[in-house]
Design a protein around this motif. Structure first.
Motif, PDB file in Angstrom:
ATOM      1  N   GLY A  53      30.332  98.200  26.414  1.00 16.29           N
ATOM      2  CA  GLY A  53      29.664  96.427  26.037  1.00 16.29           C
ATOM      3  C   GLY A  53      30.094  95.522  26.506  1.00 16.29           C
ATOM      4  N   LEU A  54      32.282  95.761  26.810  1.00 15.98           N
ATOM      5  CA  LEU A  54      32.393  94.703  27.661  1.00 15.98           C
ATOM      6  C   LEU A  54      31.977  95.396  28.954  1.00 15.98           C
ATOM      7  N   ASP A  55      31.971  96.616  29.775  1.00 18.23           N
ATOM      8  CA  ASP A  55      32.089  97.254  30.493  1.00 18.23           C
ATOM      9  C   ASP A  55      31.060  96.604  31.294  1.00 18.23           C
ATOM     10  N   LYS A  56      29.905  96.770  30.179  1.00 20.82           N
ATOM     11  CA  LYS A  56      28.247  96.522  31.190  1.00 20.82           C
ATOM     12  C   LYS A  56      27.953  95.252  31.336  1.00 20.82           C
ATOM     13  N   ILE A  57      28.577  94.432  30.960  1.00 23.00           N
ATOM     14  CA  ILE A  57      27.816  92.764  31.552  1.00 23.00           C
ATOM     15  C   ILE A  57      28.785  92.603  32.342  1.00 23.00           C
ATOM     16  N   VAL A  58      30.360  93.401  33.167  1.00 25.17           N
ATOM     17  CA  VAL A  58      31.043  92.773  33.815  1.00 25.17           C
ATOM     18  C   VAL A  58      30.521  93.663  35.183  1.00 25.17           C
ATOM     19  N   GLU A  59      29.733  95.326  35.398  1.00 24.14           N
ATOM     20  CA  GLU A  59      29.763  95.616  36.282  1.00 24.14           C
ATOM     21  C   GLU A  59      28.438  95.177  36.584  1.00 24.14           C
TER      22      GLU A  59
END
Ligand code: VAH
Length: 315
Positions: A53-59
């Motif tokens: 979930g974190l990676d999705k937002i950051v990317e």
């Protein structure tokens, strides 16, 4: 875009507003376990222990700065030590990995005076004392500092960090800290209620008023990279005081304010922490200096809490 985790917490609430003021609402992605929407926009749902979930937002959102405020604090953290460690470290390593994988420009890690233990000098505690923290929260912050330094030296992630003292603010009720008495006491005073303090009257702790804490954060994050000489975490100081001193200050506004002292388990935590902090390296490296003294804090806390109370009454 700027991502904040733990945006609904005591520091997160004030930092979200400061970052929106500085960069605009559309630049700030505020997240927390619980969604919320108010005049500043939305707080979206994100469990910072969820790496995908974190990676999705950051990317997807092209995040260039991350402020990682999500954590379980000192007092609450003692209820379930292993869970506190898991949540505080898993979320921080998720943030560091996302910053590495997606080239996030700057990452902020809130550390705490809770990293110090009984070995450190209690008065004027310096930047380089040996860290033997006696809370899981303090252990997670001390090791979190090392991880930040590691990602800086190994991968070049621009991690910056402050060891906050107890933060005092009117923006939100604090959750689960040992220094929370210094916020709760003002809420009691403006309601003309007596306060039972869970620390003894002579327990001196380093504190900082929210405007100073937020300004320190933004000044650190804005400082030119070459000025940052410490990649674990900087000591910063606001002021130190005891419960008795804050009561004497409050009584300048509420002469009949009544207090009783009934120390609980948080007394032991407070006694393992410094009673005052030396922040000379932050002063030298990026020109840090606090502005607020105790009566200024009392004046602003009382004024702002009364304003909020009036607004609630009119609502
Ligand atoms: C706590 N407010 O009490 C936090 C902070 C120095 C105290 O880390 O846990």
């Amino acid at each position: 875009k700027i991502l904040i985790t733990g945006s609904g917490g005591q520091l997160g609430t004030a930092l979200r507003k400061a970052l929106i003021d500085k960069y605009g609402k559309d630049v700030v992605i505020a997240t927390d376990l619980v969604p919320k929407s108010d005049e500043f926009g939305n707080i979206d749902v994100l469990d910072a222990t969820d790496q995908k979930g974190l990676d999705k937002i950051v990317e997807e959102q092209n995040v260039t700065q991350i402020y990682h405020l999500a954590a379980i604090l000192s007092a609450n953290g003692e209820a379930n030590p292993v869970r506190t460690w898991d949540i505080n470290l898993k979320s921080w390593l998720n943030v560091l990995e996302a910053a590495r994988k997606y080239n996030v420009g700057r990452v902020f890690f809130p550390s705490s005076i809770a990293v110090f233990g009984t070995t450190a000098n209690k008065v004027g505690t310096s930047q380089t004392e040996y860290l033997d923290p006696l809370t899981v929260y303090g252990i997670s912050k001390a090791s979190g500092e090392q991880w930040g330094n590691y990602y800086f030296s190994k991968y070049g992630v621009d991690v910056r960090s402050l060891r906050y003292p107890g933060v005092i603010g009117h923006e939100s009720l604090p959750g689960g800290g040992t220094t929370d008495y210094a916020v709760e006491i003002y809420h009691k005073a403006i309601n003309n209620e007596a306060y039972t303090c869970y620390l003894s009257e002579s327990t001196s702790l380093p504190m900082i008023f929210m405007p100073d804490a937020i300004r320190a954060t933004l000044e650190l994050m804005d400082a030119p990279k070459e000025k940052i000489k410490t990649r674990t975490s900087y000591n910063i100081n606001g002021l130190s005081f005891t419960p008795k001193e804050i009561v004497d200050s409050i009584r300048k506004w509420y002469p009949n304010f009544s207090i009783q002292y009934s120390p609980d388990f948080r007394q032991e935590i407070a006694e393992s922490w410094p009673s005052s902090i030396n922040d000379s390296q932050a002063q030298q490296d990026w020109n840090w200096s606090a502005h607020y003294q105790l009566d200024d804090i009392s004046n602003e806390m009382i004024t702002e809490l009364l304003k909020k109370q009036d607004l609630l009454r009119q609502a």
